[in-house]
Design an enzyme around this catalytic site. Structure first.
Site, PDB file in Angstrom:
ATOM      1  N   GLY A 134       0.808  -1.227   0.000  1.00 56.70           N
ATOM      2  CA  GLY A 134       0.000   0.000   0.000  1.00 56.70           C
ATOM      3  C   GLY A 134       0.839   1.273   0.000  1.00 56.70           C
ATOM      4  N   ASN A 135       1.983   1.249   0.691  1.00 55.63           N
ATOM      5  CA  ASN A 135       2.773   2.490   0.816  1.00 55.63           C
ATOM      6  C   ASN A 135       3.490   2.881  -0.478  1.00 55.63           C
ATOM      7  OD1 ASN A 135       4.644   0.397   1.043  1.00 55.63           O
ATOM      8  ND2 ASN A 135       5.924   1.464   2.530  1.00 55.63           N
ATOM      9  N   LYS A 148      -2.562 -10.119  -2.579  1.00 52.75           N
ATOM     10  CA  LYS A 148      -1.561  -9.771  -3.600  1.00 52.75           C
ATOM     11  C   LYS A 148      -0.220 -10.492  -3.394  1.00 52.75           C
ATOM     12  CE  LYS A 148       1.668  -6.658  -1.832  1.00 52.75           C
ATOM     13  NZ  LYS A 148       1.322  -6.635  -0.468  1.00 52.75           N
ATOM     14  N   LYS A 205       2.479 -12.744   3.426  1.00 49.15           N
ATOM     15  CA  LYS A 205       3.824 -12.484   2.878  1.00 49.15           C
ATOM     16  C   LYS A 205       4.753 -13.659   3.189  1.00 49.15           C
ATOM     17  CE  LYS A 205       3.371  -7.567   3.743  1.00 49.15           C
ATOM     18  NZ  LYS A 205       2.446  -7.331   2.627  1.00 49.15           N
ATOM     19  N   LYS A 252     -12.996 -11.272   4.223  1.00 48.84           N
ATOM     20  CA  LYS A 252     -12.295 -10.024   3.935  1.00 48.84           C
ATOM     21  C   LYS A 252     -13.269  -8.839   3.940  1.00 48.84           C
ATOM     22  CE  LYS A 252      -8.317  -8.295   2.613  1.00 48.84           C
ATOM     23  NZ  LYS A 252      -7.131  -8.362   3.415  1.00 48.84           N
TER      24      LYS A 252
END
Ligand code: ADP
Ligand code: MG
Length: 322
Positions: free
Chosen positions: A14-15, A222, A284, A138
Site C-alpha cells: 500500500g505504501n 496480492k 507475505k 475479507k
C-alpha cells in the site's frame, strides 16, 4: 522459463502509492509513484530484470465508496468487485507505467535491454470450490450502521457483518490463487525486455465454468498472487516491499525480535505458532515459503525505502530453501 539469476518479481504494498496521513489526491499518487519508481531504478541499474505486482486494498475501498455515493445521489448501479479490481489495475498500473517510463528516460536506461513498461489487465484463476467461498472473511468498502447494512445486503445479495473495528461492512471471500491467466503474454513481454506490471491487487479473480472464464465477487491476496506470478516466470528472487524493515517474532510485544534469515521450514514453524498476522504479514511469509518450495532461490520481505539494501542483503528478512 529457466530460473533467471538476475530476474526479480517485486511486490509493492500500500505504501508504494499512498502514504499514511495523506489525502490521496492525484498529486499525492504521482509523488508516491515516482518515489517507488526511483527505488526500482536503483535495482535496474545493477543489471536486474524486473516484473512488478502491487496491492489495491485502499483503492478498491475508495472505488466502493464512489460507487455507493453514486448509488445514493444518482441511482447509479454499483459495479461488481471483479470490475472494481480491473479498474484498480488500470489506475495503479498507469501511474507506475508512466512514472517508471519517465524515470527510465531520465536515467537513459531505455534501449535494447529495457524496452518499455506495460501493464497487463490480469485475471487470476481461483478454484470455484475453494473453501473461502463458503467462509467470506475479507472486509471491504464503506462502513454502515446495522439497519442500512441489512437493507443493502438484501438489495444486492451481499454478505454484511459487524466489523471488529466498529460498524457493519461487506465481507467477501479471499480464495487461494491458482495462477495468472495471461501468463504466456506476460512471459513473452518479459523475454522481449519489457517491464511488466501484472496481477495488480492480486489479480481479477475468475473461475472456470463450462470451459469459460467468469469473474467472481472476491479478492485475492496480492502476496499470494505475486508468488504465483514469480514462480510462473521463473524468477530467482521474490521481493516483497512493505512498510516494516523486517519480519518480527513476537511482533508488537516487548519480546519483539527481528528475523534476518529463515528457512522455509523455520518460517512455517513460526507461521503455525501465530507470529504473523493474517491479512498482513501472514500471507507475505506464506508466499515466501511457497516461492522457495516451488524452486525460487530466495524471498525477501523488506521496507520499500530499503528495496536496494534488502536485495543486497543489508536489510529485510530472507526466506531460503531448507
Ligand atoms: P502491505 O500493504 O505492504 O501488504 P500490510 O499492512 O498488509 O502491508 O502488511 C505489513 C504490516 O504487517 C506491517 O505494517 C505490520 O504492522 C504487520 N505485521 C503483522 N505481523 C508482523 C510481524 N510478525 N512482523 C512484522 N510486521 C508484522
Ligand atoms: Mg497487505
Amino acid at each position: 522459463m529457466n530460473r533467471d539469476d538476475k530476474f526479480i518479481v517485486v511486490a509493492f504494498g500500500g505504501n508504494a502509492f499512498q502514504t499514511k496521513g495523506e489525502k490521496g489526491t492525484p498529486v499525492d499518487y504521482w509523488r508516491n509513484a515516482y518515489r517507488s519508481a526511483e527505488f526500482l531504478i536503483k535495482i535496474i541499474k545493477e543489471g536486474y530484470k524486473i516484473a512488478i505486482t502491487h496491492g489495491n486494498g485502499p483503492q478498491v475501498g475508495i472505488i466502493a465508496e464512489w460507487m455507493m455515493a453514486g448509488l445514493k445521489t444518482k441511482g447509479l448501479p454499483p459495479m461488481t468487485l471483479d470490475i472494481a479490481g480491473a479498474m484498480s489495475q488500470g489506475w495503479l498500473g498507469y501511474l507506475l507505467q508512466q512514472a517508471l517510463y519517465n524515470k527510465l528516460l531520465e536515467h537513459n536506461l531505455l534501449g535494447n535491454k529495457v524496452k518499455g513498461v506495460v501493464t497487463i489487465v490480469t485475471q487470476v484463476l481461483v478454484n470455484k470450490d475453494d473453501p473461502a467461498f463458503r467462509n467470506p472473511t475479507k472486509y471491504i468498502g464503506p462502513w454502515y450502521d446495522e439497519e442500512e447494512a441489512k437493507r443493502i445486503a438484501k438489495e444486492f445479495g451481499w454478505i454484511m457483518k459487524p466489523d471488529p473495528r466498529g460498524g457493519w461492512r461487506r465481507v467477501v471471500p479471499s480464495p487461494d490463487p491458482v495462477g495468472p491467466v495471461e501468463i504466456d503474454a506476460i512471459k513473452k513481454l518479459v523475454d522481449e525486455g519489457f517491464i511488466v506490471i501484472a496481477s495488480g491487487g492480486g489479480g481479477i479473480p475468475v473461475v472456470k465454468e463450462d470451459n469459460r472464464l467468469k469473474g467472481v465477487e472476491a479478492v485475492i491476496d496480492k502476496d499470494l498472487a505475486g508468488e504465483r506470478l514469480a514462480t510462473a516466470l521463473g524468477a530467482e528472487t521474490f521481493l516483497i516491499l512493505t512498510d516494516v524493515e523486517k519480519v518480527y517474532l513476537y511482533y508488537g510485544t516487548p519480546k519483539q525480535k527481528p528475523v534476518d534469515i529463515m528457512t522455509a521450514s523455520e518460517a512455517e514453524k513460526y507461521y503455525k505458532e501465530g507470529h504473523f498476522k493474517p491479512g498482513s504479514m501472514g500471507p507475505k511469509v506464506l508466499a515466501g515459503i511457497r516461492f522457495v518450495r516451488n524452486g525460487g532461490k530466495q524471498a525477501i520481505i523488506g521496507h520499500l525505502f530499503k528495496a536496494y539494501e534488502a536485495l543486497k542483503g543489508l536489510s529485510g528478512t530472507r526466506i531460503i530453501p531448507d
